[in-house]
Enzyme design. Structure first.
Site, PDB file in Angstrom:
ATOM      1  N   ASN A 151      31.262  69.629  34.296  1.00 45.27           N
ATOM      2  CA  ASN A 151      32.164  68.563  34.754  1.00 45.27           C
ATOM      3  C   ASN A 151      32.082  68.236  36.245  1.00 45.27           C
ATOM      4  O   ASN A 151      32.200  67.085  36.606  1.00 45.27           O
ATOM      5  CB  ASN A 151      33.606  68.780  34.278  1.00 45.27           C
ATOM      6  CG  ASN A 151      34.188  70.081  34.702  1.00 45.27           C
ATOM      7  OD1 ASN A 151      33.470  71.060  34.828  1.00 45.27           O
ATOM      8  ND2 ASN A 151      35.473  70.102  34.945  1.00 45.27           N
ATOM      9  N   CYS A 184      39.470  70.751  34.181  1.00 36.04           N
ATOM     10  CA  CYS A 184      40.172  71.891  33.597  1.00 36.04           C
ATOM     11  C   CYS A 184      41.669  71.814  33.867  1.00 36.04           C
ATOM     12  O   CYS A 184      42.474  72.251  33.068  1.00 36.04           O
ATOM     13  CB  CYS A 184      39.590  73.181  34.157  1.00 36.04           C
ATOM     14  SG  CYS A 184      39.563  73.222  35.948  1.00 36.04           S
ATOM     15  N   GLU A 208      36.897  81.353  34.963  1.00 33.92           N
ATOM     16  CA  GLU A 208      37.704  80.142  35.192  1.00 33.92           C
ATOM     17  C   GLU A 208      37.585  79.328  33.914  1.00 33.92           C
ATOM     18  O   GLU A 208      36.525  78.765  33.640  1.00 33.92           O
ATOM     19  CB  GLU A 208      37.158  79.345  36.380  1.00 33.92           C
ATOM     20  CG  GLU A 208      37.153  80.094  37.701  1.00 33.92           C
ATOM     21  CD  GLU A 208      38.530  80.243  38.317  1.00 33.92           C
ATOM     22  OE1 GLU A 208      39.487  79.633  37.805  1.00 33.92           O
ATOM     23  OE2 GLU A 208      38.653  80.990  39.295  1.00 33.92           O
ATOM     24  N   GLU A 210      39.099  82.123  42.503  1.00 34.78           N
ATOM     25  CA  GLU A 210      38.071  81.611  43.405  1.00 34.78           C
ATOM     26  C   GLU A 210      38.806  81.013  44.596  1.00 34.78           C
ATOM     27  O   GLU A 210      40.010  80.795  44.543  1.00 34.78           O
ATOM     28  CB  GLU A 210      37.244  80.519  42.723  1.00 34.78           C
ATOM     29  CG  GLU A 210      36.294  81.086  41.666  1.00 34.78           C
ATOM     30  CD  GLU A 210      35.284  80.062  41.146  1.00 34.78           C
ATOM     31  OE1 GLU A 210      35.638  78.879  41.026  1.00 34.78           O
ATOM     32  OE2 GLU A 210      34.142  80.477  40.844  1.00 34.78           O
TER      33      GLU A 210
HETATM   34  P1  NAD Z   1      31.117  75.815  27.885  1.00 33.58           P
HETATM   35  O1  NAD Z   1      31.929  77.040  27.760  1.00 33.58           O
HETATM   36  O2  NAD Z   1      30.586  75.175  26.664  1.00 33.58           O
HETATM   37  O3  NAD Z   1      29.840  76.086  28.796  1.00 33.58           O
HETATM   38  C1  NAD Z   1      29.969  76.612  30.106  1.00 33.58           C
HETATM   39  C2  NAD Z   1      28.655  77.269  30.488  1.00 33.58           C
HETATM   40  O4  NAD Z   1      28.463  78.426  29.682  1.00 33.58           O
HETATM   41  C3  NAD Z   1      27.430  76.369  30.273  1.00 33.58           C
HETATM   42  O5  NAD Z   1      26.535  76.538  31.340  1.00 33.58           O
HETATM   43  C4  NAD Z   1      26.861  76.934  28.980  1.00 33.58           C
HETATM   44  O6  NAD Z   1      25.488  76.705  28.845  1.00 33.58           O
HETATM   45  C5  NAD Z   1      27.152  78.411  29.157  1.00 33.58           C
HETATM   46  N1  NAD Z   1      27.110  79.211  27.926  1.00 33.58           N
HETATM   47  C6  NAD Z   1      27.284  78.780  26.650  1.00 33.58           C
HETATM   48  N2  NAD Z   1      27.143  79.819  25.787  1.00 33.58           N
HETATM   49  C7  NAD Z   1      26.895  80.913  26.538  1.00 33.58           C
HETATM   50  C8  NAD Z   1      26.669  82.291  26.232  1.00 33.58           C
HETATM   51  N3  NAD Z   1      26.654  82.740  24.974  1.00 33.58           N
HETATM   52  N4  NAD Z   1      26.468  83.149  27.243  1.00 33.58           N
HETATM   53  C9  NAD Z   1      26.493  82.718  28.515  1.00 33.58           C
HETATM   54  N5  NAD Z   1      26.675  81.419  28.872  1.00 33.58           N
HETATM   55  C10 NAD Z   1      26.881  80.533  27.895  1.00 33.58           C
HETATM   56  O7  NAD Z   1      31.979  74.800  28.737  1.00 33.58           O
HETATM   57  P2  NAD Z   1      31.633  73.283  29.102  1.00 33.58           P
HETATM   58  O8  NAD Z   1      31.814  72.469  27.866  1.00 33.58           O
HETATM   59  O9  NAD Z   1      30.335  73.216  29.833  1.00 33.58           O
HETATM   60  O10 NAD Z   1      32.776  72.944  30.165  1.00 33.58           O
HETATM   61  C11 NAD Z   1      34.039  72.534  29.802  1.00 33.58           C
HETATM   62  C12 NAD Z   1      35.014  73.694  29.854  1.00 33.58           C
HETATM   63  O11 NAD Z   1      35.016  74.273  31.142  1.00 33.58           O
HETATM   64  C13 NAD Z   1      36.436  73.255  29.600  1.00 33.58           C
HETATM   65  O12 NAD Z   1      37.064  74.174  28.736  1.00 33.58           O
HETATM   66  C14 NAD Z   1      37.076  73.321  30.977  1.00 33.58           C
HETATM   67  O13 NAD Z   1      38.466  73.518  30.962  1.00 33.58           O
HETATM   68  C15 NAD Z   1      36.354  74.466  31.584  1.00 33.58           C
HETATM   69  N6  NAD Z   1      36.436  74.403  33.055  1.00 33.58           N
HETATM   70  C16 NAD Z   1      37.248  75.298  33.706  1.00 33.58           C
HETATM   71  C17 NAD Z   1      37.381  75.235  35.090  1.00 33.58           C
HETATM   72  C18 NAD Z   1      38.286  76.202  35.836  1.00 33.58           C
HETATM   73  O14 NAD Z   1      38.115  76.331  37.037  1.00 33.58           O
HETATM   74  N7  NAD Z   1      39.226  76.860  35.184  1.00 33.58           N
HETATM   75  C19 NAD Z   1      36.677  74.273  35.812  1.00 33.58           C
HETATM   76  C20 NAD Z   1      35.863  73.387  35.123  1.00 33.58           C
HETATM   77  C21 NAD Z   1      35.746  73.470  33.732  1.00 33.58           C
END
Ligand code: NAD
Length: 494
Positions: free
Chosen positions: A156, A288, A254, A466
């Site tokens: 994002n 998020c 996060e 963070e």
């Molecule tokens: P996601 O969990 O699908 O993917 C996040 C990352 O994890 C990607 O790089 C993905 O390739 C990787 N990943 C996937 N499977 C994995 C595995 N088995 N092992 C290790 N890495 C793996 O999330 P997304 O769809 O990319 O992002 C959206 C989500 O992120 C939303 O839930 C949002 O709330 C959250 N988010 C949280 C924050 C925060 O600071 N709290 C900030 C931004 C986004």
């Protein structure tokens, strides 16, 4: 519209060397048009091995290991300068790859530069502790790098979330192996080139785009990775935490949110309406901390919602690089479809769609991943629509009767990332802020950030923080050192 797309070389950074990835190629899409921007090769688990080995060597090299804090800080300042010099190019690239408005991506690039500067300052001003003396020895608590840190990022806000991980990890003396999300590798690679060209010693940064289940998994489970910092969805975060538990490895998570924003009866309506719209519809809801559950005092609920819906229906939906756009496309058509399915679910659960609820009726936007800003009511807080993270421009509104009812509903969520309160009564705001289960509470403002203020979630929204001074501590280990002052041998041995 401004700025043509400039491709980035099809090379990934593995421990200081730029090479084509040996993994499968993936298409990078412009979500505004659905067009393929470029095809990029990805990394493999073997690349993770190489990156970790070179990272470990770079951390142990006296040229990096023995730098004094102010000397290490200079690298971070140089990186910040280089980001600022390339700001417009990075902002444009990020807008192409994520669909976001240029106004937003410019802000994210500026925040990335600010993050490097902030952690340079924290590094230069951090104190180590001389603990109170309890014997004829001096006792100290010092901080040391962890080694090679794995950083896994979502799609994002790549440039800002990358900086939030790379800057404190380098400041604390580590090497970083970063995996960007599948859909958005371009900005992370462009940032890596900037950091590399700024003269960071070779091996300290690797950027390995690729599948989460391949490259991400290889990073998390690699024995040479001493910590993982993960931002992404709660389901993935839980898998990362399981793997970390096996290795007894520290992890920062996060994760997702379903943040409540609350309007009390005495709130300034215009201020609250604009703040709530910004909180949910900016970044097209792909944030998020999006304020996705709206709680309004029942006494003003009808009037407040009418004003909110009237203004929401007027939001300008359009391409991210068109001046004046407020709601840009979503990151990918697949994600837009998932948001659309949630709105269908809301309908099936009995929700009323007060505005939006579909894709724009505009031929110009037909091929992009657009979705109209949507306001829904008529649901109860226990519905799936109110409990699950949609991660799109979808706001669910609910009335409340009194503080206890409000807190019971607002806290009835597996998430605990953020909350917002709109009121003229600061005593009440304070009381509510202390009782809301959230890592961050905004009062009469929303979705504002300061790099000097810690950020993190509670409950299923995350683990650890963070930003802020605590942000750098998360990338170091504490060590205690005792310095004996006795002139005589220990009498016990006699
Ligand atoms: P996601 O969990 O699908 O993917 C996040 C990352 O994890 C990607 O790089 C993905 O390739 C990787 N990943 C996937 N499977 C994995 C595995 N088995 N092992 C290790 N890495 C793996 O999330 P997304 O769809 O990319 O992002 C959206 C989500 O992120 C939303 O839930 C949002 O709330 C959250 N988010 C949280 C924050 C925060 O600071 N709290 C900030 C931004 C986004």
């Amino acid at each position: 519209m401004s700025g043509e797309f400039e491709s980035v070389p099809d090379e990934i950074l593995i421990g200081g060397c730029w090479k084509r990835g040996t993994g499968p190629a993936g298409e990078v899409i412009d979500p505004g048009t659905g067009a393929v921007l470029q095809v990029m090769t990805q990394a493999t688990a073997d690349d993770v091995d190489t990156a970790v080995a070179l990272g470990a060597a770079a951390v142990a090299d006296p040229a990096w290991r023995d730098l004094l804090p102010h000397q290490r800080a200079r690298y971070l300042h140089r990186i910040a300068d280089a980001i600022e010099r390339s700001a417009e190019r990075l902002a444009l690239l990020q807008s192409y790859n994520t669909g976001k408005t240029l106004a937003e991506t410019r802000g994210l690039v500026a925040s990335a530069a600010g993050t490097f500067r902030y952690f340079a300052a924290v590094l230069e001003t951090a104190d180590e502790d001389l603990t109170t003396q309890r014997g004829n020895y001096l006792t100290m608590s010092v901080r040391e790098p962890i080694g090679v840190v794995g950083a896994i990022a979502p799609w994002n806000s790549p440039v800002a979330s990358d900086a939030q991980k790379i800057a404190p990890a380098l400041a604390a003396g580590n090497a970083v192996v970063l995996k960007p999300a599948e859909w958005t590798p371009l900005v992370s690679l462009a940032l890596a080139r900037i950091i590399d060209e700024a003269g960071l010693p070779s091996g300290l940064l690797s950027v390995l785009p690729g599948r989460g289940s391949v490259v991400g998994d290889a990073i998390v489970n690699h024995p040479g990775i001493g910590k993982v910092t993960f931002t992404g969805g709660t389901r993935t975060g839980r898998m990362v935490a399981h793997a970390a538990a096996e290795k007894l490895m520290p992890v920062s998570l996060e994760l997702g949110g379903k943040s409540p924003t609350i309007v009390l009866a005495d709130a300034d309506v215009e201020q609250a309406v604009s703040g709530i719209m910004y909180g949910i519809f900016s970044s097209t809801g792909q944030s998020c901390i999006a304020g996705s559950r709206l709680f309004v005092d029942r006494r003003i609920y009808g009037d407040f919602l009418a004003r909110l819906v009237e203004k929401t229906a007027r939001l300008r939906v359009g391409p991210g690089r068109e001046p004046g756009t407020q709601v840009a496309p979503m990151v990918h058509a697949e994600h837009r479809d998932s948001v659309a399915r949630y709105v269908d679910l809301a309908r099936a659960e009995g929700g009323r769609i007060l505005c939006g609820g579909g894709i724009p009726d505009d031929d110009r936007l037909r091929d992009g991943a657009y979705y109209l800003p949507t306001v829904i009511d008529g649901l109860t807080n226990d519905s799936r629509t109110c409990q699950e993270e949609i991660f799109g421009p979808v706001l669910v509104a609910l009335p409340f009767d009194g503080e206890d009812d409000l807190l019971a509903q607002a806290n009835d969520s597996v998430f605990g990332l953020a909350a917002g309160i709109w009121t003229a009564d600061y005593r009440r705001a304070w009381r509510l802020a202390r009782r809301l289960q959230a890592g961050t509470v905004w009062i009469n403002t929303y979705k504002q950030f300061s790099i000097s203020t810690p950020f993190g979630g509670v409950k299923e929204s995350g683990l650890g923080v963070e930003k802020g001074r605590a942000g750098i501590a998360a990338y170091s280990r504490q060590k205690s050192i005792y310095l004996g002052l006795d002139d005589q041998p220990n009498p016990w041995a006699d």
